[in-house]
Write a protein that holds these residues in place. Structure first.
Motif, mmCIF file in Angstrom:
data_model
loop_
_atom_site.group_PDB
_atom_site.id
_atom_site.type_symbol
_atom_site.label_atom_id
_atom_site.label_comp_id
_atom_site.label_asym_id
_atom_site.label_seq_id
_atom_site.Cartn_x
_atom_site.Cartn_y
_atom_site.Cartn_z
ATOM 1 N N SER A 59 -45.516 87.559 13.536
ATOM 2 C CA SER A 59 -45.490 87.621 12.079
ATOM 3 C C SER A 59 -44.424 86.664 11.546
ATOM 4 O O SER A 59 -43.399 86.419 12.197
ATOM 5 C CB SER A 59 -45.172 89.046 11.614
ATOM 6 O OG SER A 59 -44.925 89.073 10.221
ATOM 7 N N THR A 60 -44.647 86.146 10.368
ATOM 8 C CA THR A 60 -43.670 85.253 9.753
ATOM 9 C C THR A 60 -42.672 86.022 8.880
ATOM 10 O O THR A 60 -41.811 85.417 8.241
ATOM 11 C CB THR A 60 -44.388 84.217 8.870
ATOM 12 O OG1 THR A 60 -45.180 84.889 7.898
ATOM 13 C CG2 THR A 60 -45.273 83.318 9.721
ATOM 14 N N LYS A 61 -42.799 87.339 8.863
ATOM 15 C CA LYS A 61 -41.872 88.159 8.074
ATOM 16 C C LYS A 61 -40.465 88.070 8.656
ATOM 17 O O LYS A 61 -40.274 88.035 9.875
ATOM 18 C CB LYS A 61 -42.355 89.615 8.095
ATOM 19 C CG LYS A 61 -41.461 90.558 7.295
ATOM 20 C CD LYS A 61 -41.971 91.995 7.409
ATOM 21 C CE LYS A 61 -41.025 92.940 6.683
ATOM 22 N NZ LYS A 61 -41.457 94.349 6.799
ATOM 23 N N LYS A 62 -39.484 88.053 7.773
ATOM 24 C CA LYS A 62 -38.092 88.029 8.234
ATOM 25 C C LYS A 62 -37.810 89.302 9.014
ATOM 26 O O LYS A 62 -38.143 90.407 8.562
ATOM 27 C CB LYS A 62 -37.149 87.919 7.017
ATOM 28 C CG LYS A 62 -35.686 87.693 7.377
ATOM 29 C CD LYS A 62 -34.875 87.408 6.104
ATOM 30 C CE LYS A 62 -33.390 87.315 6.395
ATOM 31 N NZ LYS A 62 -33.065 86.150 7.267
ATOM 32 N N HIS A 74 -31.010 85.870 11.355
ATOM 33 C CA HIS A 74 -32.259 85.357 11.916
ATOM 34 C C HIS A 74 -33.382 85.525 10.909
ATOM 35 O O HIS A 74 -33.420 86.509 10.166
ATOM 36 C CB HIS A 74 -32.634 86.087 13.209
ATOM 37 C CG HIS A 74 -31.717 85.779 14.347
ATOM 38 N ND1 HIS A 74 -31.638 84.549 14.948
ATOM 39 C CD2 HIS A 74 -30.800 86.560 14.978
ATOM 40 C CE1 HIS A 74 -30.735 84.574 15.909
ATOM 41 N NE2 HIS A 74 -30.200 85.784 15.951
ATOM 42 N N GLY A 75 -34.292 84.557 10.926
ATOM 43 C CA GLY A 75 -35.393 84.636 9.991
ATOM 44 C C GLY A 75 -36.748 84.749 10.668
ATOM 45 O O GLY A 75 -37.725 85.124 10.038
ATOM 46 N N SER A 76 -36.828 84.449 11.979
ATOM 47 C CA SER A 76 -38.146 84.431 12.633
ATOM 48 C C SER A 76 -38.030 84.849 14.093
ATOM 49 O O SER A 76 -37.112 84.434 14.810
ATOM 50 C CB SER A 76 -38.749 83.029 12.557
ATOM 51 O OG SER A 76 -39.941 82.968 13.303
ATOM 52 N N LYS A 77 -38.965 85.663 14.506
ATOM 53 C CA LYS A 77 -39.031 86.097 15.905
ATOM 54 C C LYS A 77 -39.560 84.971 16.799
ATOM 55 O O LYS A 77 -39.521 85.051 18.016
ATOM 56 C CB LYS A 77 -39.960 87.319 15.991
ATOM 57 C CG LYS A 77 -39.924 88.047 17.320
ATOM 58 C CD LYS A 77 -38.663 88.859 17.513
ATOM 59 C CE LYS A 77 -38.761 89.740 18.757
ATOM 60 N NZ LYS A 77 -37.514 90.453 19.033
ATOM 61 N N LYS A 78 -40.070 83.911 16.166
ATOM 62 C CA LYS A 78 -40.630 82.788 16.918
ATOM 63 C C LYS A 78 -39.559 81.843 17.456
ATOM 64 O O LYS A 78 -39.873 80.908 18.191
ATOM 65 C CB LYS A 78 -41.586 81.991 16.032
ATOM 66 C CG LYS A 78 -42.802 82.753 15.548
ATOM 67 C CD LYS A 78 -43.664 81.851 14.686
ATOM 68 C CE LYS A 78 -44.900 82.573 14.184
ATOM 69 N NZ LYS A 78 -45.769 81.670 13.385
#
Length: 211
Positions: A59-62, A74-78
Motif C-alpha cells: 500500500s502507498t499509505k503512510k 518513514h512514509g512507505s513500506k516499499k
C-alpha cells in the motif's frame, strides 16, 4: 603434419596430411580464453531481475504518523530498508553478449584444433556412418576405441543413423563442421574429425577467414 586414419572398428584406413595452418600452430591460452569468454557470455540468458521500489506490492499509505512515535520518520513500506522492500540498483534483464571480430573467432578455432593435435588428443576417422541406428553397437565401438568424453566433427551434415545411435550415449557429442566451436572442442578429452570434416574445416578456415 601426418596422422593415421582409423575406422570405427579400430582398423587402419591409411593416413592424411593435415594443414599446418589449422593443426600446427603453437596454442595460445589468451586467444582461447577470449573466444571461450565470448561464447559463454553470448549463451548466458541474462534473465536475472529484481523488483524496484516502484514494483513491489505494498500500500502507498503512510505507515505511521510523522511525529510523536519516538522512531525514525518513514512514509512507505516499499523502502529498501524494510523486509520485502524494493531493491536498489539490482540486476535487470540484459544481454551479456559482446563483440569479437570474426577473424579472431576463426583464429581461436584454429588454435583449439592445434591444441588438441599437440596434446595427442586428435583422432582422424575415415567416416562416421552406420548401417543401422543401434546405440549398443556404437557404445561397444566407443569402449573398444578407449574414448571417454569425445566430440565427433563430421562434414556438412551428420549421418542420420550415427546421430540417432550417438544421442543416448553418455560422453559422445556429434556436430557438423559449421557447429565446430572452441568451447566444445576444449572441454572434451578427445576430438574426432572425419575426413569429410577435415576437408570442410580447411575450406572454412584455410585462408584465415571463417564462414
Amino acid at each position: 603434419m601426418k596422422l593415421d586414419v582409423i575406422k570405427l572398428d579400430g582398423g587402419k584406413a591409411g593416413s592424411i596430411d593435415l594443414n599446418e595452418a589449422l593443426f600446427g600452430l603453437d596454442p595460445r591460452a589468451d586467444i582461447l580464453h577470449r573466444v571461450v569468454r565470448w561464447q559463454r557470455a553470448k549463451a548466458q540468458a541474462g534473465t536475472h531481475s529484481t523488483l524496484t521500489r516502484a514494483e513491489v506490492s505494498y500500500s502507498t499509505k503512510k505507515i505511521y504518523r510523522q511525529k510523536g512515535t519516538g522512531g525514525a520518520r518513514h512514509g512507505s513500506k516499499k523502502a529498501p530498508i524494510f523486509r520485502h522492500g524494493g531493491v536498489v540498483k539490482g540486476p535487470t534483464p540484459r544481454s551479456h553478449a559482446h563483440d569479437l571480430p570474426k577473424k579472431f573467432r576463426a583464429l581461436g578455432l584454429r588454435h583449439a584444433l592445434s591444441a588438441k593435435a599437440k596434446a595427442g588428443e586428435l583422432v582422424i576417422l575415415d567416416a562416421a556412418t552406420l548401417a543401422e541406428a543401434k546405440t549398443g553397437s556404437l557404445a561397444k565401438m566407443k569402449s573398444e576405441l578407449g574414448w571417454k568424453r569425445v566430440l565427433i566433427i563430421d562434414g556438412a551434415s551428420v549421418d542420420g543413423n550415427f546421430a540417432l545411435a550417438a544421442r543416448n550415449i553418455e560422453g559422445i557429442d556429434v556436430l557438423p563442421t559449421m557447429g565446430a566451436n572452441v568451447y566444445d572442442i576444449l572441454k572434451r578429452d578427445t576430438l574426432v574429425i572425419t575426413k569429410a570434416g577435415i576437408e570442410a574445416l580447411e575450406a572454412r578456415l584455410g585462408k584465415g577467414g571463417v564462414k
